[in-house]
Design a protein around this motif. Structure first.
Motif, mmCIF file in Angstrom:
data_model
loop_
_atom_site.group_PDB
_atom_site.id
_atom_site.type_symbol
_atom_site.label_atom_id
_atom_site.label_comp_id
_atom_site.label_asym_id
_atom_site.label_seq_id
_atom_site.Cartn_x
_atom_site.Cartn_y
_atom_site.Cartn_z
ATOM 1 N N ASN A 1 43.966 -5.033 25.496
ATOM 2 C CA ASN A 1 43.612 -3.643 25.224
ATOM 3 C C ASN A 1 43.873 -3.276 23.774
ATOM 4 N N PHE A 2 42.894 -2.636 23.144
ATOM 5 C CA PHE A 2 43.033 -2.166 21.762
ATOM 6 C C PHE A 2 42.422 -0.775 21.636
ATOM 7 N N ASP B 1 36.704 -10.664 26.742
ATOM 8 C CA ASP B 1 37.942 -10.296 27.430
ATOM 9 C C ASP B 1 38.797 -9.329 26.593
ATOM 10 N N ILE B 2 38.097 -8.445 25.881
ATOM 11 C CA ILE B 2 38.773 -7.438 25.056
ATOM 12 C C ILE B 2 38.328 -6.048 25.508
ATOM 13 N N ASN B 3 39.295 -5.199 25.810
ATOM 14 C CA ASN B 3 39.006 -3.817 26.185
ATOM 15 C C ASN B 3 39.284 -2.937 24.968
ATOM 16 N N ILE C 1 46.985 4.477 17.734
ATOM 17 C CA ILE C 1 45.870 3.537 17.682
ATOM 18 C C ILE C 1 46.354 2.235 17.067
ATOM 19 N N ASP C 2 45.596 1.166 17.316
ATOM 20 C CA ASP C 2 45.953 -0.155 16.804
ATOM 21 C C ASP C 2 45.215 -0.496 15.519
ATOM 22 N N MET C 3 44.019 0.081 15.385
ATOM 23 C CA MET C 3 43.137 -0.215 14.264
ATOM 24 C C MET C 3 42.481 1.074 13.803
ATOM 25 N N ASP D 1 44.218 -13.465 16.988
ATOM 26 C CA ASP D 1 42.956 -14.082 17.421
ATOM 27 C C ASP D 1 42.002 -13.058 18.020
ATOM 28 N N ALA D 2 42.538 -12.121 18.793
ATOM 29 C CA ALA D 2 41.690 -11.100 19.402
ATOM 30 C C ALA D 2 41.148 -10.150 18.330
#
Length: 284
Positions: A3-4, A30-32, A54-56, A202-203
């Protein structure tokens, strides 16, 4: 599934993100990934990154560099839009001011301190040869909607915002455009919190690969100009002009670009000292 959360302004530059999210391209890896709009812009997103909301973020270059230098634990992983941002300098229709030179010593309406509208007021002042200590004054109006309300009421004398997003408000007579001020560097970068890079590099790399595929082909999407015009309520001819001026990037900020930004920020006393590039840029 990882999750991001990613933040950005709800503007035409970020349509490639909407398209990749709409088509569920991240889920296929496989990334939400979840998008959050920040109408308050750079300062609001810097705060959200610091607080882990937030992450990004897809964020203005100079604002992100400044906040990293000032302690935000993030890295820039790539330039998102290579071309400069063309800032329009606007006054209310009922304003007595008719040129940028007349705005010396008046009050700039900004979204918040540390925002792009705040930092670019300094860049504009320097380009005009003004004294950045004596000739700049600010009032906080939060966002474009705040400027539309406040400037006609006399709260702030001018407002700097991306020219094409504000053009409908110039066309309808709320604002008058008295000048322009392009950024002296690439306008948008993608920044990621250090903690996220350490845990899920990597994600993050995969997210960047997906968005890069779309931005590299973005201008060739059939009727993309019509989609932008409809989605952001802009005139088609304005969108076509904007597309002709805009180039997305699939590369990292260069060392020389970063040096130029930090030199300018230090000159304008927006940072105390420059820091090593390895504390600002992340290379996969």
């Amino acid at each position: 599934m990882k999750n991001f959360k990613i933040g950005g302004v709800p503007e035409h530059f970020n349509l490639p993100w909407y398209l990749t999210l709409r088509d569920k391209e991240y889920q296929e890896e496989d990334i939400n990934l979840r998008w959050k709009d920040y109408s308050g812009g750079t300062g609001e997103m810097c705060k959200a990154l610091r607080e882990g909301e937030i992450d990004m973020a897809v964020i203005l270059t100079e604002g992100m560099v400044r906040d990293i230098v000032n302690g935000n634990p993030c890295k820039i992983v790539q330039v998102f839009v290579e071309t400069p941002l063309l800032w329009g300098i606007h006054v209310a229709e009922n304003s007595d001011y008719n040129s940028v030179k007349e705005l010396k010593g008046t009050q700039a309406a900004i979204s918040r301190y540390g925002s792009g509208s705040h930092l670019m007021a300094f860049v504009n002042a320097e380009q005009q040869g003004w004294n950045t200590e004596k000739d700049l004054d600010f009032t906080v109006i939060k966002n474009l909607d705040g400027a539309l309300k406040n400037l006609p009421e006399g709260n702030g004398d001018y407002f700097m915002w991306e020219k094409f997003m504000t053009k409908p408000h110039v066309d309808n007579g709320t604002f008058r455009l008295v000048g322009e001020c392009p950024t002296p560097w690439p306008c948008f970068v993608i920044a990621v919190r250090d903690e996220v890079l350490e845990k899920d590099e990597d994600a993050v790399k995969k997210i960047i690969e997906i968005i890069n595929r779309t931005t590299s082909e973005f201008k060739d999407i059939p009727s993309i100009d019509v989609m932008i015009a409809n989605r952001y309520e802009l005139e088609l001819k304005d969108v076509q002009k904007w597309l002709s001026l805009t180039e997305w990037s699939q590369s990292q900020l260069t060392d020389s670009q970063l040096e130029k930004i930090q030199t300018q920020l230090k000159k304008l006393q927006l940072i105390d000292d420059k820091i090593n590039k390895n504390r600002v840029l992340h290379k996969f």
